[in-house]
Scaffold this motif. Structure first.
Motif, PDB file in Angstrom:
ATOM      1  N   SER A   6      65.990 -57.202  71.069  1.00  0.00           N
ATOM      2  CA  SER A   6      66.749 -56.497  72.092  1.00  0.00           C
ATOM      3  C   SER A   6      66.143 -55.135  72.391  1.00  0.00           C
ATOM      4  O   SER A   6      66.070 -54.714  73.557  1.00  0.00           O
ATOM      5  CB  SER A   6      68.204 -56.344  71.641  1.00  0.00           C
ATOM      6  N   TRP A   7      65.682 -54.450  71.354  1.00  0.00           N
ATOM      7  CA  TRP A   7      65.151 -53.094  71.529  1.00  0.00           C
ATOM      8  C   TRP A   7      63.806 -53.131  72.259  1.00  0.00           C
ATOM      9  O   TRP A   7      63.526 -52.313  73.130  1.00  0.00           O
ATOM     10  CB  TRP A   7      64.996 -52.420  70.177  1.00  0.00           C
ATOM     11  N   ILE A   8      62.963 -54.095  71.893  1.00  0.00           N
ATOM     12  CA  ILE A   8      61.655 -54.197  72.540  1.00  0.00           C
ATOM     13  C   ILE A   8      61.807 -54.541  74.023  1.00  0.00           C
ATOM     14  O   ILE A   8      61.051 -54.069  74.878  1.00  0.00           O
ATOM     15  CB  ILE A   8      60.782 -55.252  71.827  1.00  0.00           C
ATOM     16  N   GLY A   9      62.811 -55.323  74.351  1.00  0.00           N
ATOM     17  CA  GLY A   9      62.985 -55.765  75.731  1.00  0.00           C
ATOM     18  C   GLY A   9      63.732 -54.792  76.615  1.00  0.00           C
ATOM     19  O   GLY A   9      63.823 -55.020  77.826  1.00  0.00           O
ATOM     20  N   THR A  10      64.300 -53.727  76.039  1.00  0.00           N
ATOM     21  CA  THR A  10      65.085 -52.802  76.852  1.00  0.00           C
ATOM     22  C   THR A  10      64.181 -51.876  77.658  1.00  0.00           C
ATOM     23  O   THR A  10      63.081 -51.508  77.229  1.00  0.00           O
ATOM     24  CB  THR A  10      66.040 -51.970  75.974  1.00  0.00           C
ATOM     25  N   GLN A  11      64.640 -51.472  78.832  1.00  0.00           N
ATOM     26  CA  GLN A  11      63.861 -50.572  79.687  1.00  0.00           C
ATOM     27  C   GLN A  11      63.994 -49.118  79.248  1.00  0.00           C
ATOM     28  O   GLN A  11      63.159 -48.289  79.609  1.00  0.00           O
ATOM     29  CB  GLN A  11      64.317 -50.721  81.144  1.00  0.00           C
ATOM     30  N   THR A  12      65.034 -48.809  78.514  1.00  0.00           N
ATOM     31  CA  THR A  12      65.247 -47.427  78.050  1.00  0.00           C
ATOM     32  C   THR A  12      65.360 -47.432  76.533  1.00  0.00           C
ATOM     33  O   THR A  12      66.452 -47.561  75.970  1.00  0.00           O
ATOM     34  CB  THR A  12      66.529 -46.842  78.674  1.00  0.00           C
ATOM     35  N   PRO A  13      64.223 -47.316  75.809  1.00  0.00           N
ATOM     36  CA  PRO A  13      64.269 -47.390  74.344  1.00  0.00           C
ATOM     37  C   PRO A  13      64.969 -46.206  73.690  1.00  0.00           C
ATOM     38  O   PRO A  13      65.403 -46.317  72.553  1.00  0.00           O
ATOM     39  CB  PRO A  13      62.792 -47.433  73.962  1.00  0.00           C
ATOM     40  N   TRP A  14      65.090 -45.088  74.434  1.00  0.00           N
ATOM     41  CA  TRP A  14      65.836 -43.964  73.874  1.00  0.00           C
ATOM     42  C   TRP A  14      66.177 -42.973  74.981  1.00  0.00           C
ATOM     43  O   TRP A  14      65.505 -42.907  76.009  1.00  0.00           O
ATOM     44  CB  TRP A  14      65.076 -43.280  72.744  1.00  0.00           C
ATOM     45  N   VAL A  15      67.275 -42.231  74.769  1.00  0.00           N
ATOM     46  CA  VAL A  15      67.716 -41.182  75.689  1.00  0.00           C
ATOM     47  C   VAL A  15      67.618 -39.867  74.935  1.00  0.00           C
ATOM     48  O   VAL A  15      68.331 -39.672  73.943  1.00  0.00           O
ATOM     49  CB  VAL A  15      69.157 -41.437  76.177  1.00  0.00           C
ATOM     50  N   PRO A  16      66.735 -38.954  75.354  1.00  0.00           N
ATOM     51  CA  PRO A  16      66.475 -37.741  74.558  1.00  0.00           C
ATOM     52  C   PRO A  16      67.723 -36.949  74.187  1.00  0.00           C
ATOM     53  O   PRO A  16      67.885 -36.551  73.025  1.00  0.00           O
ATOM     54  CB  PRO A  16      65.541 -36.932  75.470  1.00  0.00           C
ATOM     55  N   LEU A  17      68.630 -36.722  75.139  1.00  0.00           N
ATOM     56  CA  LEU A  17      69.801 -35.902  74.823  1.00  0.00           C
ATOM     57  C   LEU A  17      70.729 -36.624  73.842  1.00  0.00           C
ATOM     58  O   LEU A  17      71.281 -36.001  72.924  1.00  0.00           O
ATOM     59  CB  LEU A  17      70.551 -35.554  76.114  1.00  0.00           C
ATOM     60  N   THR A  18      70.901 -37.927  74.030  1.00  0.00           N
ATOM     61  CA  THR A  18      71.711 -38.704  73.081  1.00  0.00           C
ATOM     62  C   THR A  18      71.091 -38.685  71.694  1.00  0.00           C
ATOM     63  O   THR A  18      71.787 -38.509  70.682  1.00  0.00           O
ATOM     64  CB  THR A  18      71.853 -40.158  73.570  1.00  0.00           C
ATOM     65  N   ALA A  19      69.760 -38.877  71.639  1.00  0.00           N
ATOM     66  CA  ALA A  19      69.063 -38.842  70.351  1.00  0.00           C
ATOM     67  C   ALA A  19      69.200 -37.473  69.686  1.00  0.00           C
ATOM     68  O   ALA A  19      69.274 -37.378  68.456  1.00  0.00           O
ATOM     69  CB  ALA A  19      67.596 -39.192  70.545  1.00  0.00           C
ATOM     70  N   LEU A  20      69.252 -36.412  70.501  1.00  0.00           N
ATOM     71  CA  LEU A  20      69.429 -35.073  69.937  1.00  0.00           C
ATOM     72  C   LEU A  20      70.795 -34.949  69.271  1.00  0.00           C
ATOM     73  O   LEU A  20      70.907 -34.424  68.157  1.00  0.00           O
ATOM     74  CB  LEU A  20      69.270 -34.028  71.045  1.00  0.00           C
ATOM     75  N   TYR A  21      71.840 -35.413  69.976  1.00  0.00           N
ATOM     76  CA  TYR A  21      73.177 -35.399  69.365  1.00  0.00           C
ATOM     77  C   TYR A  21      73.180 -36.189  68.055  1.00  0.00           C
ATOM     78  O   TYR A  21      73.695 -35.722  67.025  1.00  0.00           O
ATOM     79  CB  TYR A  21      74.203 -36.009  70.331  1.00  0.00           C
TER      80      TYR A  21
END
Length: 565
Positions: free
Chosen positions: A163-178
């Protein structure tokens, strides 16, 4: 009535204050945990909150542990997440979870009525520890995408990676910061808060405040998210919670859904009982009280049925929450009732602030809790003690991580039964002789002993049951091949706790096989219940030997003595 009045008056003068303080501490910690475990299960956040209300009251009414905290737990949440995938098309995850809770509750109630608390033995220690370790790894992996803000999901390693490899958005910087900041803050508070607070406070107060650190982190995260309008910046939030609904909510009565959920519900019921019983017994040792496994079945059944009719999710005993409850001073199960009341008040007052909580922060609370669960030492200890059991522990952990809970527990239980059958399929019969100048008899292969010509003593080291009884004659006759002049065989029966009908038939066959060789079969030190069962089976019609009170008496009297049957 006078007894009840006095009892409650004594409670108010004694344990009431301690239970109320413990309930406040636990309810504060239960809010983020309930939200996080509902998220882990793929359910609406409110399902975790509802599962922390009526189920606590139901367990308090029927359970036996004074301090166990019942509610959503990580392992059961993972099993729910995997089970939801088997629901018929068109079924909402929450509806499937309600059916799982109802079926698990009914199965636990049936097990209690049938006195099947011995089912806990189906999960051996290697299987249970392997499952817990694999489940912890699966939970950790499932929360990494949430922590990073990715849309990936899954409950085992292949699902998460695919699921992670196939996603177009592997991470969101602001969410990852939180998520990253919350993870660091929670980890540092777990490691150092107690030590820092102890500089200014008593150890007891420092420990209580240190346990409130997760709530402080959540409150700060909500404040920052609200002040910066984090939701508009792409940060995924918990969202608005529905109003507190006090009415009953029955699970859907769809036969296809109930059939589809039944296998998963059976596994959830088994794991719920075993894991909760482990928690209850560990707390009981610290408190010096006794736990009733049958009452635990009743309490857990009532808790899950309460969750099923109050829009919750399957529940079990939580080790972390129970330890906090005990350390906070809980003395009776009324602490659980007070916790439910305080949780209801908190849901009413905090519904609006919780809506702006970033889901990445909830994922961080799960990850920190899971990291504290890891313990690799039992794998090495099991491998050194018994490589087969060590390998079983590793296989169950790997299957939980790679294939899912159902495969792991199914293989684990089947392998445990197979190991038991392998170890008991051939009864251990030791040739024994007299230790010089004593009346003790030991294995001739381990000790320097004396033998009596014409009389062979053997010790049967386990009960004679259907799994091993067929081999009895072969084992005994194989030993006699070394002593062709034998005229009498004396079986030392003190280790035998039971002889079932298969064992009785095997004993009859051995008696006849020895009689055909003109060898008499005698028994010594037969336990009373075993002897009663033999009499009930009518063995006096064919048994021509003698039963002796002591093995020494039997060995020293080769001509026979008065029959003690």
């Amino acid at each position: 009535m006078r007894f009840n009045v006095d009892r409650w008056r004594g409670y108010g003068q004694g344990a009431f204050h301690d239970d109320l303080v413990a309930a406040f501490v636990v309810s504060v910690l239960l809010i983020p945990q309930s939200l996080a475990y509902a998220l882990l299960a793929g359910l609406p956040p409110q399902a975790g909150l509802y599962a922390s209300l009526l189920p606590l009251v139901a367990y308090a009414a029927l359970g036996s542990s004074p301090a166990m905290g019942v509610g959503p737990v990580a392992v059961i949440a993972l099993m729910v997440a995997q089970a939801i995938g088997d629901a018929p098309a068109g079924t909402t995850p929450h509806a499937a979870a309600l059916v799982l809770a109802a079926e698990a509750g009914l199965m636990l109630a049936l097990a209690g009525w049938l006195r099947l608390d011995a089912l806990a033995a189906l999960l051996s220690v290697p299987v249970l520890h392997g499952f817990e370790t694999g489940a912890a790894l699966s939970i950790l992996l499932s929360q990494l995408p949430v922590l990073a803000g990715a849309s990936a999901h899954g409950s085992n390693l292949p699902q998460v990676l695919q699921s992670w490899i196939g996603t177009q958005t592997p991470w969101v910087p602001l969410t990852a910061l939180y998520g990253g900041v919350a993870l660091a803050a929670l980890w540092l508070s777990r490691r150092h808060a107690m030590r820092l607070l102890a500089r200014w406070l008593s150890p007891r107060r420092a420990a209580l405040l240190a346990r409130l650190a997760p709530l402080v982190v959540l409150m700060l995260a909500m404040a920052v998210a609200a002040a910066t309008n984090a939701g508009a910046r792409g940060v995924e939030l918990v969202g608005a919670l529905p109003e507190l609904a006090w009415g009953a909510v029955l699970p859907p009565l769809d036969p296809a859904l109930w059939r589809a959920m039944l296998p998963s519900a059976a596994l959830i019921a088994l794991v719920t009982f075993v894991s909760s019983l482990v928690v209850a017994e560990s707390l009981a040792r610290r408190q010096g009280v006794r736990i009733s496994p049958r009452r635990e079945l009743a309490g857990l059944a009532a808790a899950n049925l309460a969750a099923a009719v109050s829009a919750g999710m399957p529940v079990a005993g939580s080790f972390t929450r129970s330890v906090v409850n005990l350390d906070a001073g809980a003395r009776t199960r009324m602490a659980g009732v007070f916790t439910a009341v305080l949780m209801g008040v908190a849901m009413w007052l905090l519904a609006e602030p919780l809506a702006v909580l970033p889901t990445a922060v909830l994922a961080a609370t799960i990850i920190v809790a899971i990291l504290a669960m890891f313990d690799w030492r039992p794998f090495g200890a099991a491998w050194r003690y018994d490589r087969v059991e060590g390998l079983l522990m590793a296989v169950v952990a790997a299957l939980t991580l790679l294939a899912g809970v159902a495969w792991a527990l199914g293989v684990g239980v089947a392998a445990s039964i197979a190991l038991l059958l392998r170890r008991t399929a051939r009864p251990h019969v030791a040739l024994i002789g007299r230790v010089p100048d004593t009346e003790h008899y030991r294995n001739v292969g381990r000790h320097d002993v004396q033998l009596i010509p014409g009389v062979v003593g053997m010790r049967i080291d386990e009960s004679l049951l259907f799994v091993n009884a067929r081999q009895l004659s072969d084992v005994v006759l194989q030993q006699l091949g070394r002593y062709p002049d034998t005229r009498r065989v004396v079986l030392l029966m003190s280790p035998v706790n039971r002889i079932d009908f298969s064992g009785l038939v095997a004993l009859h066959a051995l008696h006849d096989a020895l009689a055909a060789r003109d060898v008499r079969l005698d028994l010594s030190e037969v336990k009373g219940p075993v002897l009663d069962a033999l009499h009930g089976g009518g063995w006096t019609r064919w048994f021509t030997g003698r039963v002796y009170l002591s093995h020494h008496q039997a060995m020293e009297d080769p001509r026979g003595s008065p029959d003690l049957r």
